[in-house]
Design a protein around this motif. Sequence first.
Motif, PDB file in Angstrom:
ATOM      1  N   THR A 145      -8.847  -3.396 -23.227  1.00 13.99           N
ATOM      2  CA  THR A 145     -10.252  -3.056 -23.001  1.00 13.99           C
ATOM      3  C   THR A 145     -11.074  -3.236 -24.266  1.00 13.99           C
ATOM      4  O   THR A 145     -12.212  -3.723 -24.229  1.00 13.99           O
ATOM      5  CB  THR A 145     -10.380  -1.619 -22.468  1.00 13.99           C
ATOM      6  OG1 THR A 145      -9.706  -1.520 -21.215  1.00 13.99           O
ATOM      7  CG2 THR A 145     -11.836  -1.246 -22.272  1.00 13.99           C
ATOM      8  N   ARG A 146     -10.522  -2.866 -25.404  1.00 11.93           N
ATOM      9  CA  ARG A 146     -11.243  -3.061 -26.667  1.00 11.93           C
ATOM     10  C   ARG A 146     -11.469  -4.550 -26.932  1.00 11.93           C
ATOM     11  O   ARG A 146     -12.491  -4.939 -27.527  1.00 11.93           O
ATOM     12  CB  ARG A 146     -10.459  -2.430 -27.813  1.00 11.93           C
ATOM     13  CG  ARG A 146     -10.565  -0.903 -27.850  1.00 11.93           C
ATOM     14  CD  ARG A 146      -9.792  -0.340 -29.009  1.00 11.93           C
ATOM     15  NE  ARG A 146     -10.051   1.073 -29.220  1.00 11.93           N
ATOM     16  CZ  ARG A 146      -9.102   1.996 -29.324  1.00 11.93           C
ATOM     17  NH1 ARG A 146      -7.818   1.643 -29.223  1.00 11.93           N
ATOM     18  NH2 ARG A 146      -9.416   3.265 -29.525  1.00 11.93           N
ATOM     19  N   ALA A 147     -10.541  -5.401 -26.493  1.00  8.94           N
ATOM     20  CA  ALA A 147     -10.711  -6.848 -26.665  1.00  8.94           C
ATOM     21  C   ALA A 147     -11.876  -7.362 -25.816  1.00  8.94           C
ATOM     22  O   ALA A 147     -12.600  -8.277 -26.234  1.00  8.94           O
ATOM     23  CB  ALA A 147      -9.425  -7.572 -26.300  1.00  8.94           C
ATOM     24  N   ILE A 148     -12.061  -6.772 -24.634  1.00 10.90           N
ATOM     25  CA  ILE A 148     -13.213  -7.153 -23.806  1.00 10.90           C
ATOM     26  C   ILE A 148     -14.510  -6.763 -24.506  1.00 10.90           C
ATOM     27  O   ILE A 148     -15.468  -7.540 -24.581  1.00 10.90           O
ATOM     28  CB  ILE A 148     -13.121  -6.480 -22.421  1.00 10.90           C
ATOM     29  CG1 ILE A 148     -11.904  -6.987 -21.654  1.00 10.90           C
ATOM     30  CG2 ILE A 148     -14.401  -6.749 -21.622  1.00 10.90           C
ATOM     31  CD1 ILE A 148     -11.669  -6.273 -20.336  1.00 10.90           C
ATOM     32  N   LYS A 149     -14.557  -5.552 -25.041  1.00 11.49           N
ATOM     33  CA  LYS A 149     -15.747  -5.095 -25.761  1.00 11.49           C
ATOM     34  C   LYS A 149     -16.043  -5.997 -26.957  1.00 11.49           C
ATOM     35  O   LYS A 149     -17.204  -6.375 -27.205  1.00 11.49           O
ATOM     36  CB  LYS A 149     -15.548  -3.651 -26.221  1.00 11.49           C
ATOM     37  CG  LYS A 149     -16.755  -3.086 -26.952  1.00 11.49           C
ATOM     38  CD  LYS A 149     -16.498  -1.667 -27.425  1.00 11.49           C
ATOM     39  CE  LYS A 149     -17.723  -1.127 -28.160  1.00 11.49           C
ATOM     40  NZ  LYS A 149     -17.493   0.239 -28.689  1.00 11.49           N
ATOM     41  N   GLN A 150     -15.012  -6.361 -27.687  1.00 14.05           N
ATOM     42  CA  GLN A 150     -15.185  -7.239 -28.838  1.00 14.05           C
ATOM     43  C   GLN A 150     -15.729  -8.603 -28.419  1.00 14.05           C
ATOM     44  O   GLN A 150     -16.606  -9.171 -29.080  1.00 14.05           O
ATOM     45  CB  GLN A 150     -13.850  -7.403 -29.561  1.00 14.05           C
ATOM     46  CG  GLN A 150     -13.925  -8.253 -30.815  1.00 14.05           C
ATOM     47  CD  GLN A 150     -12.583  -8.359 -31.519  1.00 14.05           C
ATOM     48  OE1 GLN A 150     -11.536  -8.058 -30.939  1.00 14.05           O
ATOM     49  NE2 GLN A 150     -12.600  -8.786 -32.770  1.00 14.05           N
ATOM     50  N   PHE A 151     -15.252  -9.113 -27.291  1.00 14.79           N
ATOM     51  CA  PHE A 151     -15.724 -10.397 -26.778  1.00 14.79           C
ATOM     52  C   PHE A 151     -17.223 -10.326 -26.454  1.00 14.79           C
ATOM     53  O   PHE A 151     -17.990 -11.229 -26.786  1.00 14.79           O
ATOM     54  CB  PHE A 151     -14.930 -10.781 -25.527  1.00 14.79           C
ATOM     55  CG  PHE A 151     -15.406 -12.034 -24.852  1.00 14.79           C
ATOM     56  CD1 PHE A 151     -15.143 -13.274 -25.393  1.00 14.79           C
ATOM     57  CD2 PHE A 151     -16.128 -11.954 -23.657  1.00 14.79           C
ATOM     58  CE1 PHE A 151     -15.593 -14.441 -24.769  1.00 14.79           C
ATOM     59  CE2 PHE A 151     -16.573 -13.108 -23.026  1.00 14.79           C
ATOM     60  CZ  PHE A 151     -16.311 -14.348 -23.589  1.00 14.79           C
ATOM     61  N   VAL A 152     -17.633  -9.237 -25.803  1.00 14.84           N
ATOM     62  CA  VAL A 152     -19.047  -9.066 -25.453  1.00 14.84           C
ATOM     63  C   VAL A 152     -19.906  -9.008 -26.703  1.00 14.84           C
ATOM     64  O   VAL A 152     -20.951  -9.680 -26.800  1.00 14.84           O
ATOM     65  CB  VAL A 152     -19.253  -7.799 -24.598  1.00 14.84           C
ATOM     66  CG1 VAL A 152     -20.754  -7.523 -24.392  1.00 14.84           C
ATOM     67  CG2 VAL A 152     -18.560  -7.936 -23.250  1.00 14.84           C
ATOM     68  N   GLU A 153     -19.488  -8.220 -27.664  1.00 13.59           N
ATOM     69  CA  GLU A 153     -20.329  -7.972 -28.832  1.00 13.59           C
ATOM     70  C   GLU A 153     -20.301  -9.114 -29.845  1.00 13.59           C
ATOM     71  O   GLU A 153     -21.347  -9.486 -30.398  1.00 13.59           O
ATOM     72  CB  GLU A 153     -19.900  -6.668 -29.493  1.00 13.59           C
ATOM     73  CG  GLU A 153     -20.156  -5.446 -28.616  1.00 13.59           C
ATOM     74  CD  GLU A 153     -19.677  -4.145 -29.220  1.00 13.59           C
ATOM     75  OE1 GLU A 153     -20.018  -3.081 -28.687  1.00 13.59           O
ATOM     76  OE2 GLU A 153     -18.956  -4.200 -30.248  1.00 13.59           O
ATOM     77  N   GLU A 154     -19.124  -9.705 -30.087  1.00 13.00           N
ATOM     78  CA  GLU A 154     -19.005 -10.701 -31.155  1.00 13.00           C
ATOM     79  C   GLU A 154     -19.171 -12.130 -30.659  1.00 13.00           C
ATOM     80  O   GLU A 154     -19.797 -12.949 -31.340  1.00 13.00           O
ATOM     81  CB  GLU A 154     -17.658 -10.536 -31.860  1.00 13.00           C
ATOM     82  CG  GLU A 154     -17.515  -9.182 -32.556  1.00 13.00           C
ATOM     83  CD  GLU A 154     -16.220  -9.045 -33.313  1.00 13.00           C
ATOM     84  OE1 GLU A 154     -15.482 -10.056 -33.439  1.00 13.00           O
ATOM     85  OE2 GLU A 154     -15.923  -7.923 -33.784  1.00 13.00           O
ATOM     86  N   ARG A 155     -18.641 -12.434 -29.501  1.00 20.79           N
ATOM     87  CA  ARG A 155     -18.747 -13.804 -28.977  1.00 20.79           C
ATOM     88  C   ARG A 155     -20.027 -14.009 -28.177  1.00 20.79           C
ATOM     89  O   ARG A 155     -20.684 -15.041 -28.298  1.00 20.79           O
ATOM     90  CB  ARG A 155     -17.536 -14.123 -28.111  1.00 20.79           C
ATOM     91  CG  ARG A 155     -16.234 -14.280 -28.867  1.00 20.79           C
ATOM     92  CD  ARG A 155     -16.149 -15.638 -29.557  1.00 20.79           C
ATOM     93  NE  ARG A 155     -16.203 -16.717 -28.581  1.00 20.79           N
ATOM     94  CZ  ARG A 155     -15.143 -17.174 -27.905  1.00 20.79           C
ATOM     95  NH1 ARG A 155     -13.949 -16.619 -28.096  1.00 20.79           N
ATOM     96  NH2 ARG A 155     -15.272 -18.164 -27.042  1.00 20.79           N
TER      97      ARG A 155
END
Length: 280
Positions: free
Chosen positions: A44-54
Amino acid sequence: MRRERLTHDIYVFTSDRYAQVTAGLVLTNEGAVIIGTLVYPQETRAIKQFVEERLKSRVAYVVNTHYHADHTTGTCFFEGAQVIAHELCYDLLNTCGRDSLEQARNSSPEMADVQLVLPNVLFSEQFTLKLGERTLRFWSTPGHTSDSIVCLVEEEQILFAADTLMPLPYFVDGDYDALVASLEGLKRQPFEAIVQGYGEVILRGEVEDKIQSDLDYLYNLRKHVGKALNTANPQDTLNKIDVEMCGKNRILMTGMAPQLHRQNVKWLAAKHTQPELPER
Protein backbone atom coordinates in the motif's frame (compact mmCIF):
# COMPACT_ATOMS: atom_id res chain seq x y z
CA MET A 1 3.17 -6.01 -6.70
CA ARG A 2 2.14 -5.71 -10.33
CA ARG A 3 0.86 -2.43 -11.83
CA GLU A 4 -1.40 -2.40 -14.89
CA ARG A 5 -2.49 0.71 -16.76
CA LEU A 6 -6.05 0.37 -18.06
CA THR A 7 -6.38 3.88 -19.49
CA HIS A 8 -4.29 7.03 -19.35
CA ASP A 9 -5.43 7.76 -15.77
CA ILE A 10 -6.74 4.43 -14.41
CA TYR A 11 -4.50 1.77 -12.87
CA VAL A 12 -4.86 -1.60 -11.18
CA PHE A 13 -2.40 -2.92 -8.59
CA THR A 14 -2.25 -6.66 -7.95
CA SER A 15 -0.60 -8.10 -4.85
CA ASP A 16 2.24 -10.58 -5.22
CA ARG A 17 1.89 -11.57 -1.59
CA TYR A 18 -1.76 -12.43 -1.03
CA ALA A 19 -3.97 -14.29 -3.52
CA GLN A 20 -3.67 -11.66 -6.28
CA VAL A 21 -5.95 -9.24 -4.42
CA THR A 22 -6.36 -5.96 -6.30
CA ALA A 23 -6.59 -2.22 -5.64
CA GLY A 24 -7.55 0.50 -8.10
CA LEU A 25 -6.41 4.05 -8.81
CA VAL A 26 -8.34 6.74 -10.67
CA LEU A 27 -6.36 9.92 -11.26
CA THR A 28 -8.10 13.28 -11.71
CA ASN A 29 -6.88 16.87 -11.89
CA GLU A 30 -8.16 17.35 -8.33
CA GLY A 31 -6.48 14.31 -6.79
CA ALA A 32 -6.59 10.54 -6.90
CA VAL A 33 -9.15 8.00 -5.76
CA ILE A 34 -7.87 4.69 -4.37
CA ILE A 35 -10.42 1.87 -4.64
CA GLY A 36 -9.59 -0.77 -2.08
CA THR A 37 -6.20 -1.13 -0.41
CA LEU A 38 -3.86 -4.10 -0.23
CA VAL A 39 -3.20 -6.26 2.81
CA TYR A 40 0.45 -5.60 3.49
CA PRO A 41 1.69 -2.10 4.39
CA GLN A 42 4.69 -2.38 2.06
CA GLU A 43 2.45 -2.74 -0.98
CA THR A 44 0.00 0.00 0.00
CA ARG A 45 2.84 2.41 0.75
CA ALA A 46 4.22 1.66 -2.74
CA ILE A 47 0.88 2.74 -4.23
CA LYS A 48 1.01 5.99 -2.26
CA GLN A 49 4.58 6.59 -3.39
CA PHE A 50 3.56 6.02 -7.02
CA VAL A 51 0.75 8.59 -6.72
CA GLU A 52 2.89 11.22 -5.06
CA GLU A 53 6.26 10.78 -6.79
CA ARG A 54 5.42 9.44 -10.25
CA LEU A 55 2.01 11.01 -10.83
CA LYS A 56 2.75 14.18 -8.82
CA SER A 57 -0.69 14.02 -7.19
CA ARG A 58 -2.28 13.24 -3.85
CA VAL A 59 -4.87 10.75 -2.68
CA ALA A 60 -8.10 12.65 -2.06
CA TYR A 61 -10.40 9.66 -1.47
CA VAL A 62 -10.06 6.04 -0.42
CA VAL A 63 -12.93 3.63 -1.11
CA ASN A 64 -13.63 0.80 1.33
CA THR A 65 -15.50 -1.58 -0.97
CA HIS A 66 -16.43 -3.68 2.08
CA TYR A 67 -15.04 -4.17 5.56
CA HIS A 68 -12.76 -7.18 4.98
CA ALA A 69 -9.15 -6.59 5.97
CA ASP A 70 -7.70 -7.51 2.59
CA HIS A 71 -9.40 -4.41 1.12
CA THR A 72 -9.21 -1.94 4.05
CA THR A 73 -5.99 -2.53 5.98
CA GLY A 74 -4.06 0.13 4.07
CA THR A 75 -6.56 2.96 4.54
CA CYS A 76 -4.55 4.45 7.38
CA PHE A 77 -1.56 5.17 5.13
CA PHE A 78 -3.48 7.77 3.13
CA GLU A 79 -3.52 10.50 5.76
CA GLY A 80 -6.06 13.24 5.15
CA ALA A 81 -8.06 11.32 2.55
CA GLN A 82 -11.84 11.10 2.77
CA VAL A 83 -13.04 7.48 3.07
CA ILE A 84 -16.12 6.34 1.14
CA ALA A 85 -18.09 3.23 2.13
CA HIS A 86 -21.54 1.76 2.59
CA GLU A 87 -23.10 2.80 5.89
CA LEU A 88 -22.97 -0.81 7.13
CA CYS A 89 -19.20 -0.83 6.61
CA TYR A 90 -18.73 1.68 9.43
CA ASP A 91 -20.27 -0.60 12.06
CA LEU A 92 -18.63 -3.75 10.70
CA LEU A 93 -15.19 -2.16 10.73
CA ASN A 94 -15.79 -0.75 14.19
CA THR A 95 -16.59 -4.22 15.56
CA CYS A 96 -15.31 -7.13 13.46
CA GLY A 97 -12.62 -4.97 11.90
CA ARG A 98 -11.15 -4.00 15.26
CA ASP A 99 -10.97 -7.62 16.36
CA SER A 100 -9.38 -8.69 13.08
CA LEU A 101 -6.77 -5.94 13.22
CA GLU A 102 -5.83 -6.79 16.79
CA GLN A 103 -5.27 -10.41 15.77
CA ALA A 104 -3.17 -9.31 12.81
CA ARG A 105 -1.01 -7.06 14.98
CA ASN A 106 -0.41 -9.87 17.44
CA SER A 107 0.53 -12.35 14.75
CA SER A 108 2.70 -10.19 12.47
CA PRO A 109 5.19 -7.44 13.40
CA GLU A 110 4.71 -6.06 9.88
CA MET A 111 1.18 -5.01 10.84
CA ALA A 112 2.22 -3.08 13.95
CA ASP A 113 1.81 0.34 12.30
CA VAL A 114 -1.66 -0.33 10.94
CA GLN A 115 -4.41 1.77 12.49
CA LEU A 116 -8.15 1.39 12.06
CA VAL A 117 -9.68 4.24 10.07
CA LEU A 118 -13.46 4.43 9.90
CA PRO A 119 -15.14 5.75 6.74
CA ASN A 120 -16.61 9.24 6.90
CA VAL A 121 -18.49 9.46 3.58
CA LEU A 122 -21.33 6.97 3.93
CA PHE A 123 -24.26 5.98 1.75
CA SER A 124 -27.00 3.36 1.70
CA GLU A 125 -28.05 2.61 -1.89
CA GLN A 126 -26.22 4.93 -4.30
CA PHE A 127 -23.67 7.72 -4.25
CA THR A 128 -22.03 9.84 -6.95
CA LEU A 129 -18.63 11.50 -6.60
CA LYS A 130 -17.60 14.20 -9.05
CA LEU A 131 -13.90 14.89 -8.77
CA GLY A 132 -12.18 16.97 -11.42
CA GLU A 133 -13.08 15.61 -14.83
CA ARG A 134 -14.24 12.23 -13.47
CA THR A 135 -17.61 10.94 -12.32
CA LEU A 136 -17.54 7.90 -10.03
CA ARG A 137 -20.85 6.22 -9.32
CA PHE A 138 -21.20 3.83 -6.39
CA TRP A 139 -24.02 1.45 -5.55
CA SER A 140 -24.77 -1.31 -3.09
CA THR A 141 -24.20 -4.91 -4.25
CA PRO A 142 -24.76 -7.11 -1.18
CA GLY A 143 -23.95 -10.79 -1.26
CA HIS A 144 -20.25 -11.27 -0.66
CA THR A 145 -20.91 -9.16 2.43
CA SER A 146 -23.87 -7.03 3.44
CA ASP A 147 -21.84 -3.83 2.93
CA SER A 148 -20.35 -4.67 -0.49
CA ILE A 149 -20.32 -1.91 -3.08
CA VAL A 150 -19.05 -1.40 -6.62
CA CYS A 151 -17.65 1.72 -8.29
CA LEU A 152 -18.17 2.71 -11.93
CA VAL A 153 -15.93 5.27 -13.62
CA GLU A 154 -18.62 6.61 -15.92
CA GLU A 155 -16.46 8.31 -18.55
CA GLU A 156 -14.56 5.10 -19.34
CA GLN A 157 -17.27 2.62 -18.25
CA ILE A 158 -14.76 0.75 -16.10
CA LEU A 159 -16.33 -1.05 -13.15
CA PHE A 160 -14.37 -1.73 -9.98
CA ALA A 161 -16.45 -4.66 -8.74
CA ALA A 162 -14.35 -5.60 -5.71
CA ASP A 163 -15.43 -8.97 -4.28
CA THR A 164 -18.87 -8.88 -5.88
CA LEU A 165 -16.93 -10.35 -8.79
CA MET A 166 -14.17 -12.76 -7.82
CA PRO A 167 -12.63 -15.67 -9.72
CA LEU A 168 -14.78 -17.83 -7.42
CA PRO A 169 -18.00 -16.37 -5.95
CA TYR A 170 -17.87 -16.39 -2.15
CA PHE A 171 -20.81 -15.57 0.11
CA VAL A 172 -20.04 -17.14 3.50
CA ASP A 173 -19.90 -13.74 5.21
CA GLY A 174 -22.89 -12.51 3.22
CA ASP A 175 -25.92 -14.03 1.55
CA TYR A 176 -26.37 -16.39 -1.38
CA ASP A 177 -29.61 -14.90 -2.70
CA ALA A 178 -28.29 -11.36 -2.43
CA LEU A 179 -25.16 -12.27 -4.39
CA VAL A 180 -27.23 -13.86 -7.15
CA ALA A 181 -29.37 -10.71 -7.37
CA SER A 182 -26.32 -8.44 -7.43
CA LEU A 183 -24.70 -10.45 -10.22
CA GLU A 184 -27.91 -10.45 -12.22
CA GLY A 185 -27.96 -6.67 -11.85
CA LEU A 186 -24.54 -6.41 -13.52
CA LYS A 187 -25.61 -8.23 -16.68
CA ARG A 188 -26.22 -6.45 -19.99
CA GLN A 189 -24.37 -3.29 -18.97
CA PRO A 190 -22.01 -1.40 -21.31
CA PHE A 191 -18.87 -2.00 -19.24
CA GLU A 192 -15.59 -1.65 -21.10
CA ALA A 193 -13.80 -3.62 -18.38
CA ILE A 194 -14.38 -4.98 -14.90
CA VAL A 195 -11.72 -5.05 -12.19
CA GLN A 196 -12.35 -8.00 -9.90
CA GLY A 197 -11.44 -8.02 -6.23
CA TYR A 198 -8.85 -10.67 -7.08
CA GLY A 199 -7.09 -11.73 -10.24
CA GLU A 200 -7.25 -10.59 -13.82
CA VAL A 201 -9.18 -7.70 -15.33
CA ILE A 202 -12.24 -8.77 -17.34
CA LEU A 203 -12.37 -7.07 -20.73
CA ARG A 204 -15.50 -6.01 -22.61
CA GLY A 205 -15.84 -9.12 -24.76
CA GLU A 206 -15.56 -11.37 -21.72
CA VAL A 207 -17.83 -9.55 -19.28
CA GLU A 208 -21.13 -11.32 -19.98
CA ASP A 209 -19.49 -14.76 -20.04
CA LYS A 210 -17.72 -14.05 -16.76
CA ILE A 211 -20.89 -12.95 -14.96
CA GLN A 212 -22.83 -15.92 -16.34
CA SER A 213 -20.02 -18.27 -15.31
CA ASP A 214 -20.31 -17.02 -11.73
CA LEU A 215 -24.09 -17.42 -11.78
CA ASP A 216 -23.75 -20.92 -13.23
CA TYR A 217 -21.38 -21.83 -10.41
CA LEU A 218 -23.92 -20.63 -7.85
CA TYR A 219 -26.81 -22.43 -9.54
CA ASN A 220 -24.79 -25.68 -9.81
CA LEU A 221 -23.69 -25.38 -6.19
CA ARG A 222 -27.27 -24.97 -5.02
CA LYS A 223 -28.35 -27.96 -7.09
CA HIS A 224 -25.62 -30.27 -5.79
CA VAL A 225 -26.11 -29.23 -2.16
CA GLY A 226 -29.87 -29.73 -2.45
CA LYS A 227 -29.41 -33.24 -3.84
CA ALA A 228 -26.84 -34.12 -1.17
CA LEU A 229 -29.19 -33.13 1.64
CA ASN A 230 -31.75 -35.63 0.33
CA THR A 231 -29.38 -38.62 0.32
CA ALA A 232 -29.00 -41.28 2.99
CA ASN A 233 -25.60 -39.90 4.02
CA PRO A 234 -25.76 -36.15 3.44
CA GLN A 235 -22.38 -35.29 4.96
CA ASP A 236 -20.50 -37.84 2.87
CA THR A 237 -22.24 -36.60 -0.25
CA LEU A 238 -21.59 -32.96 0.60
CA ASN A 239 -17.89 -33.73 1.02
CA LYS A 240 -17.81 -35.04 -2.54
CA ILE A 241 -19.09 -31.80 -4.09
CA ASP A 242 -15.91 -30.65 -5.80
CA VAL A 243 -15.38 -27.09 -7.06
CA GLU A 244 -14.97 -28.43 -10.59
CA MET A 245 -18.33 -30.21 -10.38
CA CYS A 246 -19.82 -26.72 -10.08
CA GLY A 247 -17.91 -25.33 -13.06
CA LYS A 248 -14.85 -23.59 -11.61
CA ASN A 249 -11.15 -24.46 -11.75
CA ARG A 250 -9.41 -25.50 -8.55
CA ILE A 251 -6.29 -23.43 -9.32
CA LEU A 252 -8.12 -20.10 -9.14
CA MET A 253 -6.90 -17.50 -6.63
CA THR A 254 -3.49 -19.14 -6.36
CA GLY A 255 -5.07 -22.42 -5.29
CA MET A 256 -7.48 -21.00 -2.69
CA ALA A 257 -10.57 -21.96 -4.73
CA PRO A 258 -11.17 -25.43 -3.21
CA GLN A 259 -11.02 -24.03 0.34
CA LEU A 260 -13.45 -21.20 -0.43
CA HIS A 261 -15.73 -23.59 -2.30
CA ARG A 262 -15.81 -25.95 0.67
CA GLN A 263 -16.92 -23.08 2.90
CA ASN A 264 -19.65 -22.18 0.38
CA VAL A 265 -20.90 -25.78 0.50
CA LYS A 266 -21.04 -25.77 4.31
CA TRP A 267 -22.87 -22.43 4.37
CA LEU A 268 -25.58 -23.60 1.98
CA ALA A 269 -25.94 -26.95 3.70
CA ALA A 270 -26.40 -25.23 7.06
CA LYS A 271 -29.43 -23.42 5.69
CA HIS A 272 -31.20 -26.78 5.23
CA THR A 273 -33.39 -25.31 2.48
CA GLN A 274 -32.76 -24.47 -1.13
CA PRO A 275 -33.02 -20.71 -1.81
CA GLU A 276 -35.51 -19.43 -4.31
CA LEU A 277 -33.65 -18.30 -7.42
CA PRO A 278 -34.80 -15.97 -10.20
CA GLU A 279 -35.79 -17.72 -13.40
CA ARG A 280 -33.00 -18.00 -15.92
